[in-house]
Design a protein around this motif. Structure first.
Motif, PDB file in Angstrom:
ATOM      1  N   SER A 142       0.835  -1.205   0.000  1.00 18.72           N
ATOM      2  CA  SER A 142       0.000   0.000   0.000  1.00 18.72           C
ATOM      3  C   SER A 142       0.865   1.249   0.000  1.00 18.72           C
ATOM      4  O   SER A 142       0.531   2.253  -0.642  1.00 18.72           O
ATOM      5  N   VAL A 143       1.974   1.203   0.730  1.00 20.61           N
ATOM      6  CA  VAL A 143       2.921   2.324   0.720  1.00 20.61           C
ATOM      7  C   VAL A 143       3.574   2.440  -0.661  1.00 20.61           C
ATOM      8  O   VAL A 143       3.692   3.527  -1.230  1.00 20.61           O
ATOM      9  N   LYS A 144       3.973   1.299  -1.218  1.00 22.61           N
ATOM     10  CA  LYS A 144       4.695   1.306  -2.492  1.00 22.61           C
ATOM     11  C   LYS A 144       3.822   1.748  -3.664  1.00 22.61           C
ATOM     12  O   LYS A 144       4.297   2.416  -4.588  1.00 22.61           O
ATOM     13  N   LEU A 145       2.542   1.363  -3.662  1.00 26.69           N
ATOM     14  CA  LEU A 145       1.663   1.680  -4.779  1.00 26.69           C
ATOM     15  C   LEU A 145       0.919   2.996  -4.605  1.00 26.69           C
ATOM     16  O   LEU A 145       0.170   3.405  -5.491  1.00 26.69           O
ATOM     17  N   ALA A 146       1.113   3.669  -3.479  1.00 23.63           N
ATOM     18  CA  ALA A 146       0.352   4.883  -3.179  1.00 23.63           C
ATOM     19  C   ALA A 146       0.712   6.033  -4.113  1.00 23.63           C
ATOM     20  O   ALA A 146       1.893   6.334  -4.312  1.00 23.63           O
ATOM     21  N   PRO A 147      -0.304   6.706  -4.688  1.00 22.59           N
ATOM     22  CA  PRO A 147      -0.031   7.964  -5.386  1.00 22.59           C
ATOM     23  C   PRO A 147       0.544   8.971  -4.393  1.00 22.59           C
ATOM     24  O   PRO A 147       0.166   8.971  -3.217  1.00 22.59           O
ATOM     25  N   LYS A 148       1.420   9.835  -4.843  1.00 21.17           N
ATOM     26  CA  LYS A 148       2.119  10.763  -3.938  1.00 21.17           C
ATOM     27  C   LYS A 148       1.143  11.639  -3.146  1.00 21.17           C
ATOM     28  O   LYS A 148       1.370  11.923  -1.969  1.00 21.17           O
ATOM     29  N   ALA A 149       0.064  12.054  -3.776  1.00 18.99           N
ATOM     30  CA  ALA A 149      -0.881  12.957  -3.111  1.00 18.99           C
ATOM     31  C   ALA A 149      -1.793  12.239  -2.115  1.00 18.99           C
ATOM     32  O   ALA A 149      -2.555  12.878  -1.398  1.00 18.99           O
ATOM     33  N   PHE A 150      -1.719  10.899  -2.074  1.00 16.42           N
ATOM     34  CA  PHE A 150      -2.658  10.143  -1.236  1.00 16.42           C
ATOM     35  C   PHE A 150      -1.937   9.098  -0.376  1.00 16.42           C
ATOM     36  O   PHE A 150      -2.472   8.006  -0.142  1.00 16.42           O
ATOM     37  N   GLU A 151      -0.751   9.420   0.100  1.00 18.99           N
ATOM     38  CA  GLU A 151       0.047   8.409   0.790  1.00 18.99           C
ATOM     39  C   GLU A 151      -0.627   7.884   2.063  1.00 18.99           C
ATOM     40  O   GLU A 151      -0.761   6.678   2.261  1.00 18.99           O
ATOM     41  N   ALA A 152      -1.044   8.761   2.967  1.00 16.61           N
ATOM     42  CA  ALA A 152      -1.709   8.309   4.193  1.00 16.61           C
ATOM     43  C   ALA A 152      -3.074   7.724   3.876  1.00 16.61           C
ATOM     44  O   ALA A 152      -3.511   6.748   4.489  1.00 16.61           O
ATOM     45  N   GLN A 153      -3.759   8.305   2.897  1.00 17.34           N
ATOM     46  CA  GLN A 153      -5.086   7.810   2.547  1.00 17.34           C
ATOM     47  C   GLN A 153      -5.021   6.424   1.906  1.00 17.34           C
ATOM     48  O   GLN A 153      -5.982   5.651   1.980  1.00 17.34           O
TER      49      GLN A 153
END
Length: 502
Positions: free
Chosen positions: A430-441
């Motif tokens: 989830s951390v690796k695939l996260a878009p930069k603008a939505f990391e915590a989300q």
């Protein structure tokens, strides 16, 4: 304030905790005590809900109590959306963590109060639900922020972090369960409040030097215009909620059954809406969208997995209490019955034992190891087997039949191995695939796998009293295995869509 990932990584000592960043140690011990409080409370909560008022309980029926447990779990993970959003847009992960920890502590204090009955219970649940939603996605986001996204230590780091969860979950039922059986439920809940206070102290004392700038930034802050619109939307949203509560109360439609159905529908709709928002955002580029598509089969597999795993504290929790042989008088020579709450320590104990082994296997295999989607498929397959195993002792049993407790332990053990294949991997990917603008989300979206699972479980547990126990376990076990095969079949496509992320 915004910082680049490079600035945050440079501010963190990259060694100091078993070859991992020093900040992992702070998060490890905070999570240990926070999970001690949560799992300690949860170990006796089911019995508190359906025990009679004369014995200190709340007097709900067992079916309603099991459904309440599922709804409680679902709402906790749903509020993780709010926690991730608040971190990404308003205060950052570190501040959201701290707010959540304070709310959780006061929730446990309310639950430990011997006065107030169901009112005190509802207040405590509100505080713990909102507090956990603020803390849970952000503590994982901070762990992920300690590593470069291509750092090969990240997967094993999450496994070590996951051990803290289960070490706290292992110790808590013994302490809380003993206090409950020796004194009363509120004494047990009081121990959970103390555990949360210790978690706060660990964080306050050690966070600055070990975590540096990680989690201090606000990745996707409001513009002044956006913040004005947000304030208007917030006021209108609160007013709408109050209006709905008043109307449903006056019309007699504010019932437990209707609320249960609403939460189940919400559990299905939320991840769809959440995923769509990230995918359609102008801040999500083409590569990030491809990675989000790869996330779909893993998300669905995780929902099925958690549906089975979370029933360890609801369906299997009640099964241990009513249909498991816990009296050791004939074995140890004097009267002693194992408190049912102690069985909630079996799962975390096995995780603590097996986690280093699984972590070592992934580390040794390196690039030759199974892909992330295959790890999900393995975990889901084993969850299905853990329920199919329960078909054997439950065939032909009556309500008074007591089975050997080793059946429960074997079922837990199989599911635990599956959990270690899927859960730490899920947090990491989830951390690796996260878009930069939505990391915590993105971490919130991962936690929604459990929310959706438990929202569905709120309805599934009703079937437990309609079907035979062997039919119930057999149906869900077989369904999990079929879905595991589908996830494995889709794995080559998912790997391609992950665009180089392993």
């Amino acid at each position: 304030m915004q910082y680049s990932r490079e600035e945050m990584l440079e501010s963190v000592p990259q060694k100091g905790f078993f070859g991992h960043p020093r900040g992992l140690g702070v998060q490890f011990f905070m999570e240990f005590w926070e999970r001690f409080s949560y799992y300690g409370m949860r170990a006796i909560l089911l019995y508190f809900l359906y025990d009679s008022v004369s014995h200190g309980g709340l007097g709900f029926s067992q079916t309603v109590a099991q459904s309440l447990m599922s709804l409680y779990g679902a709402l906790i993970f749903m509020t993780c959306i709010v926690g991730g959003w608040v971190a990404d847009r308003l205060v950052g992960s570190r501040a959201a963590m701290l707010i959540g920890a304070v709310l959780i502590m006061f929730g446990h204090i309310a639950l430990s109060s011997p006065v107030g009955g169901r009112t005190s219970f509802l207040l405590s649940m509100l505080l713990i639900i909102v507090g956990t939603g603020m803390l849970k996605p952000n503590i994982s986001a901070v762990v992920g922020g300690l590593y470069d996204k291509k750092d090969p230590r990240m997967d094993s780091g999450f496994v070590i972090f996951y051990m803290s969860v289960n070490m706290g979950a292992f110790v808590a039922p013994f302490i809380v369960g003993t206090l409950q059986s020796s004194f009363n439920y509120h004494a047990g809940f009081g121990a959970a409040a103390v555990g949360m206070f210790i978690a706060l102290m660990v964080y306050v004392i050690f966070n600055k030097k070990s975590l540096g700038l990680v989690g201090k930034d606000v990745p996707n802050p409001f513009s002044p215009e956006e913040f004005k619109r947000f304030k208007v939307s917030l006021v209108l949203g609160v007013a709408a909620i109050i209006a709905i509560l008043v109307i449903t109360h006056l019309t007699g439609t504010l019932t437990f059954n209707n609320f249960s159905i609403f939460v189940t529908v919400l559990g299905v709709v939320l991840p769809i809406a959440y995923f769509s928002t990230m995918y359609k955002s102008k801040k999500t580029d083409k590569v990030e969208k491809s990675r989000l598509l790869a996330y779909i089969p893993m998300f669905l597999g995780a929902v099925m997995f958690w549906s089975i795993q979370e029933q360890g504290s609801s369906i299997l929790g009640a099964f241990v209490d009513t249909n498991t042989q816990r009296n050791l008088s004939g074995i140890i020579g004097f009267h002693y019955t194992i408190p049912a709450a102690f069985f909630q320590s079996v799962n975390p104990l096995l995780i603590v034992i097996f986690a280093p082994i699984i972590s070592g296997i992934w580390t040794k295999l390196g690039k030759k190891g199974p892909s992330t989607p295959i790890k999900f498929a393995i975990g889901l397959f084993l969850a299905g087997v853990s329920f199919l195993i329960m078909v054997i002792p439950t065939m032909g049993m009556t309500s008074k039949t007591l089975i050997n407790p080793f059946w429960i332990i074997i079922s837990f053990a199989i599911c635990v191995i599956g959990e270690l294949c899927l859960s730490p991997t899920g947090s990491s990917v989830s951390v690796k695939l996260a878009p930069k603008a939505f990391e915590a989300q993105m971490l919130s979206l991962w936690l929604l796998t459990s929310a959706t699972a438990q929202a569905v479980n709120a309805q599934l547990v009703r079937l437990y009293d309609i079907w035979s126990k062997s039919t119930y376990f057999g149906f869900l076990g077989a369904l999990a295995i079929v879905l595991a095969i589908i996830v494995a079949f889709l794995s080559p496509w998912a790997v391609r869509k992950m665009e180089g992320i392993k």
